[in-house]
Design a protein around this motif. Structure first.
Motif, PDB file in Angstrom:
ATOM      1  N   ASN A 270       5.006 -18.637  -2.157  1.00 43.69           N
ATOM      2  CA  ASN A 270       4.398 -17.989  -3.319  1.00 43.69           C
ATOM      3  C   ASN A 270       5.434 -17.473  -4.309  1.00 43.69           C
ATOM      4  O   ASN A 270       5.114 -16.742  -5.235  1.00 43.69           O
ATOM      5  CB  ASN A 270       3.484 -16.841  -2.880  1.00 43.69           C
ATOM      6  CG  ASN A 270       4.240 -15.761  -2.115  1.00 43.69           C
ATOM      7  OD1 ASN A 270       5.447 -15.843  -1.910  1.00 43.69           O
ATOM      8  ND2 ASN A 270       3.513 -14.748  -1.669  1.00 43.69           N
ATOM      9  N   SER A 271       6.684 -17.854  -4.087  1.00 46.20           N
ATOM     10  CA  SER A 271       7.766 -17.436  -4.971  1.00 46.20           C
ATOM     11  C   SER A 271       8.929 -18.397  -4.779  1.00 46.20           C
ATOM     12  O   SER A 271       9.091 -18.987  -3.697  1.00 46.20           O
ATOM     13  CB  SER A 271       8.202 -16.007  -4.646  1.00 46.20           C
ATOM     14  OG  SER A 271       9.448 -15.708  -5.236  1.00 46.20           O
ATOM     15  N   ALA A 348      -6.076 -14.470  -8.097  1.00 47.05           N
ATOM     16  CA  ALA A 348      -5.066 -13.715  -8.838  1.00 47.05           C
ATOM     17  C   ALA A 348      -5.578 -12.341  -9.231  1.00 47.05           C
ATOM     18  O   ALA A 348      -4.812 -11.376  -9.284  1.00 47.05           O
ATOM     19  CB  ALA A 348      -4.636 -14.502 -10.080  1.00 47.05           C
ATOM     20  N   ASN A 352      -5.209  -9.876  -5.892  1.00 44.99           N
ATOM     21  CA  ASN A 352      -3.829  -9.753  -6.378  1.00 44.99           C
ATOM     22  C   ASN A 352      -2.883 -10.767  -5.740  1.00 44.99           C
ATOM     23  O   ASN A 352      -1.719 -10.465  -5.460  1.00 44.99           O
ATOM     24  CB  ASN A 352      -3.289  -8.343  -6.141  1.00 44.99           C
ATOM     25  CG  ASN A 352      -3.968  -7.316  -7.019  1.00 44.99           C
ATOM     26  OD1 ASN A 352      -4.580  -7.676  -8.029  1.00 44.99           O
ATOM     27  ND2 ASN A 352      -3.881  -6.052  -6.656  1.00 44.99           N
ATOM     28  N   LYS A 353      -3.365 -11.957  -5.519  1.00 45.28           N
ATOM     29  CA  LYS A 353      -2.539 -13.000  -4.910  1.00 45.28           C
ATOM     30  C   LYS A 353      -1.530 -13.522  -5.918  1.00 45.28           C
ATOM     31  O   LYS A 353      -1.837 -13.660  -7.095  1.00 45.28           O
ATOM     32  CB  LYS A 353      -3.416 -14.147  -4.402  1.00 45.28           C
ATOM     33  CG  LYS A 353      -2.640 -15.209  -3.649  1.00 45.28           C
ATOM     34  CD  LYS A 353      -3.576 -16.241  -3.044  1.00 45.28           C
ATOM     35  CE  LYS A 353      -2.810 -17.366  -2.368  1.00 45.28           C
ATOM     36  NZ  LYS A 353      -2.000 -16.894  -1.242  1.00 45.28           N
ATOM     37  N   ARG A 354      -0.358 -13.820  -5.427  1.00 47.91           N
ATOM     38  CA  ARG A 354       0.696 -14.347  -6.278  1.00 47.91           C
ATOM     39  C   ARG A 354       0.776 -15.855  -6.158  1.00 47.91           C
ATOM     40  O   ARG A 354       0.574 -16.423  -5.076  1.00 47.91           O
ATOM     41  CB  ARG A 354       2.044 -13.745  -5.883  1.00 47.91           C
ATOM     42  CG  ARG A 354       2.157 -12.259  -6.132  1.00 47.91           C
ATOM     43  CD  ARG A 354       3.534 -11.784  -5.698  1.00 47.91           C
ATOM     44  NE  ARG A 354       4.570 -12.491  -6.417  1.00 47.91           N
ATOM     45  CZ  ARG A 354       5.757 -12.819  -5.898  1.00 47.91           C
ATOM     46  NH1 ARG A 354       6.022 -12.528  -4.644  1.00 47.91           N
ATOM     47  NH2 ARG A 354       6.660 -13.444  -6.627  1.00 47.91           N
ATOM     48  N   TYR A 383      -2.817 -11.620 -16.081  1.00 46.84           N
ATOM     49  CA  TYR A 383      -1.798 -11.840 -15.048  1.00 46.84           C
ATOM     50  C   TYR A 383      -0.528 -11.194 -15.559  1.00 46.84           C
ATOM     51  O   TYR A 383       0.000 -11.587 -16.604  1.00 46.84           O
ATOM     52  CB  TYR A 383      -1.600 -13.343 -14.854  1.00 46.84           C
ATOM     53  CG  TYR A 383      -0.941 -13.747 -13.551  1.00 46.84           C
ATOM     54  CD1 TYR A 383      -1.703 -14.026 -12.431  1.00 46.84           C
ATOM     55  CD2 TYR A 383       0.440 -13.891 -13.455  1.00 46.84           C
ATOM     56  CE1 TYR A 383      -1.119 -14.427 -11.237  1.00 46.84           C
ATOM     57  CE2 TYR A 383       1.040 -14.297 -12.269  1.00 46.84           C
ATOM     58  CZ  TYR A 383       0.252 -14.564 -11.161  1.00 46.84           C
ATOM     59  OH  TYR A 383       0.832 -14.964  -9.979  1.00 46.84           O
ATOM     60  N   SER A 385       2.906  -8.042 -14.573  1.00 46.02           N
ATOM     61  CA  SER A 385       3.846  -7.565 -13.564  1.00 46.02           C
ATOM     62  C   SER A 385       3.164  -6.722 -12.491  1.00 46.02           C
ATOM     63  O   SER A 385       3.679  -6.581 -11.391  1.00 46.02           O
ATOM     64  CB  SER A 385       4.961  -6.748 -14.223  1.00 46.02           C
ATOM     65  OG  SER A 385       4.422  -5.662 -14.944  1.00 46.02           O
ATOM     66  N   GLN A 387       0.420  -7.487 -11.007  1.00 43.79           N
ATOM     67  CA  GLN A 387      -0.078  -8.421 -10.008  1.00 43.79           C
ATOM     68  C   GLN A 387       1.004  -9.403  -9.561  1.00 43.79           C
ATOM     69  O   GLN A 387       0.774 -10.235  -8.711  1.00 43.79           O
ATOM     70  CB  GLN A 387      -1.282  -9.183 -10.576  1.00 43.79           C
ATOM     71  CG  GLN A 387      -2.488  -8.276 -10.803  1.00 43.79           C
ATOM     72  CD  GLN A 387      -3.590  -8.994 -11.539  1.00 43.79           C
ATOM     73  OE1 GLN A 387      -3.367  -9.502 -12.624  1.00 43.79           O
ATOM     74  NE2 GLN A 387      -4.774  -9.034 -10.968  1.00 43.79           N
ATOM     75  N   HIS A 388       2.173  -9.314 -10.147  1.00 48.03           N
ATOM     76  CA  HIS A 388       3.274 -10.217  -9.868  1.00 48.03           C
ATOM     77  C   HIS A 388       4.457  -9.338  -9.516  1.00 48.03           C
ATOM     78  O   HIS A 388       4.674  -8.311 -10.145  1.00 48.03           O
ATOM     79  CB  HIS A 388       3.554 -11.053 -11.125  1.00 48.03           C
ATOM     80  CG  HIS A 388       4.241 -12.342 -10.863  1.00 48.03           C
ATOM     81  ND1 HIS A 388       5.596 -12.433 -10.765  1.00 48.03           N
ATOM     82  CD2 HIS A 388       3.764 -13.591 -10.678  1.00 48.03           C
ATOM     83  CE1 HIS A 388       5.934 -13.703 -10.546  1.00 48.03           C
ATOM     84  NE2 HIS A 388       4.843 -14.422 -10.476  1.00 48.03           N
ATOM     85  N   SER A 389       5.228  -9.704  -8.527  1.00 48.19           N
ATOM     86  CA  SER A 389       6.272  -8.799  -8.057  1.00 48.19           C
ATOM     87  C   SER A 389       7.330  -8.548  -9.124  1.00 48.19           C
ATOM     88  O   SER A 389       8.010  -7.535  -9.114  1.00 48.19           O
ATOM     89  CB  SER A 389       6.927  -9.352  -6.793  1.00 48.19           C
ATOM     90  OG  SER A 389       7.641 -10.526  -7.073  1.00 48.19           O
TER      91      SER A 389
END
Length: 464
Positions: A270-271, A348, A352-354, A383, A385, A387-389
């Motif tokens: 996921n990253s 998403a 809160n899935k990345r 979408y 920051s 919900q995104h690391s």
């Protein structure tokens, strides 16, 4: 000065990576596929399924577990089941079944899919069909239809005590069955024990009272699943050993029991900085089960897994165009996409899935920090920051140059959770869906699986 989007990615992550690289025009390639060629042909918004990735993941897992079994001298066999609820599309099942696997089902209509696959020659009546889920009458009737028509390895897994009575009424032939163990959830969960399955202490008494002397049933499998997935944590190893301990207790009085289903739960990437030692985890699972069985003088069970997201997740990607930029204040630049996160990527916003987010083109341009907004008139359709690391950085917006962004590894659950083909929030149409495969020579082949949803189909559903 290194202020290009390429510089940002190159300095932040190891680049290029196995599935991501740039072509000569500094546009993104994914699994060797020239993405801009696909996007120019089909437009955006666009969902893509890359089928070879499915087979790659299955073979990867089979190799990991078989190597772990060989290294430890484990005496059981490994069986790979595909968890159909992750994606029910025919092209997904057909690709997966090329790899000598089995199927896990969750509901009544899954059985209709199994029958369709058999009629088309994709499966045999000898393949394992593991039937999970809370079973109402129609699901039991459909399972009975398989068993009564000669499918020899259907294993309905008891999820609650009352199901066995339904099985007894419906199944004419002797039947292999399983029992699901209700695992204890992590302390941070709102509930203490999983709602799925029977409690640890209830399983041996249930077997003695309801199954042991019933000649219609042969208990073959114990099943468990950890909701948070397979992770190298004290919690996971503790739950695994609890379940193996139940297997050991039951095996001593139930000679037909020979299989342990550890469910699914392998994570997907996921990253670009994702790091997970799959080989180590597979080896530890096998070693822990072997150690517990050997110390109790019990035969080691055959291992079943039910990987869903791991099978199909990394085969999916979703592409949008940036259609405008709204400057709401001195700090917030909202890049508006030509679709909706709530409908195309519901995980998403719902959990809160990345996903891996990358610009597809304009990597040679300077970058800026942005927020991404969807087309629906809902404040949750974004979408960013939160919900995104990390904060979102994309090439600087230019109204004269079309910017494409891609969300990768979106192949599991998004269509079913988002209501594929039905009514979606603000009547946002489902995007085109393209399937990518390779021929015998390795050349990329594409086909349009579904057009963008039309207003006529929505009007019909709504009764107009």
């Amino acid at each position: 000065m290194r202020n290009k989007y390429f510089d940002l990615i190159d300095q932040t992550f190891e680049w290029p990576q196995k599935e991501f690289e740039l072509d000569d025009d500094q546009t993104l390639m994914w699994n060797g596929v020239y993405l801009m060629d696909i996007i120019k042909q089909y437009g955006t918004p666009l969902k893509v399924s890359y089928l070879p990735k499915i087979s790659e993941q299955i073979q990867r897992a089979k190799r990991m577990f078989n190597v772990a079994i060989a290294k430890s001298g484990y005496e059981g066999e490994y069986n790979y089941c595909y968890c159909t609820k992750s994606s029910h599309f025919s092209f997904v099942l057909e690709e997966a079944l090329k790899n000598d696997i089995h199927i896990e089902t969750s509901s009544a209509f899954d059985i209709n899919i199994v029958e369709s696959l058999f009629e088309s020659g994709k499966i045999s009546k000898e393949q394992y069909i593991v039937c999970n889920g809370f079973k109402r009458n129609q699901y039991v009737e459909n399972i009975a239809r398989l068993i009564n028509s000669g499918y020899t390895n259907v294993i309905p897994v008891v999820d609650n005590k009352n199901e066995l009575d339904l099985f007894d009424q419906s199944f004419k032939n002797p039947t292999k069955i399983g029992i699901r163990i209700a695992s204890e959830e992590e302390p941070k969960f709102e509930f203490y024990t999983s709602r799925l399955g029977l409690g640890y202490k209830d399983i041996v008494p249930f077997y003695k009272n309801k199954i042991q002397n019933n000649k219609k049933f042969e208990l073959k499998m114990l099943h468990f699943f950890i909701n948070t997935g397979i992770n190298d944590t004290a919690y996971y190893w503790s739950e695994l050993l609890k379940c193996v301990n139940v297997y050991v207790e039951l095996k001593k009085i139930c000679p037909t029991l020979d299989s342990l289903n550890i469910g699914g739960g392998f994570p997907i990437k996921n990253s670009l900085s994702f790091n997970y030692d799959y080989d180590y985890i597979a080896e530890q699972i096998i070693e822990q089960i072997k150690m517990m069985c050997n110390s109790n003088g019990v035969q080691e069970p055959h291992i079943f897994t039910e990987f869903g997201s791991f099978t199909v997740g990394e085969s999916g990607a979703t592409f949008f165009s940036i259609i405008d930029q709204k400057k709401q204040n001195d700090r917030e630049n909202w890049n508006m996409i030509d679709g909706s996160f709530m409908t195309a990527l519901p995980d998403a916003w719902a959990i809160n899935k990345r996903f891996i987010l990358l610009a597809v083109n304009r990597w040679e341009k300077p970058y800026e920090r942005v927020l991404l907004g969807g087309l629906t008139c809902d404040s949750d359709d974004y979408y960013n920051s939160e919900q995104h690391s990390n904060a979102i950085y994309l090439p600087k917006y230019d109204s004269e140059e079309r910017q494409i962004v891609g969300f990768f590894h979106t192949g599991a659950y998004q269509e079913s959770v988002g209501g594929y083909g039905g009514i979606q929030h603000c009547l946002t149409p489902a995007p085109k869906h393209v399937v990518i495969d390779r021929d015998e020579d390795g050349e990329v082949r594409t086909r349009l699986f579904a057009k963008e949803q039309s207003y006529k189909s929505m009007m019909k559903i709504l009764g107009y």
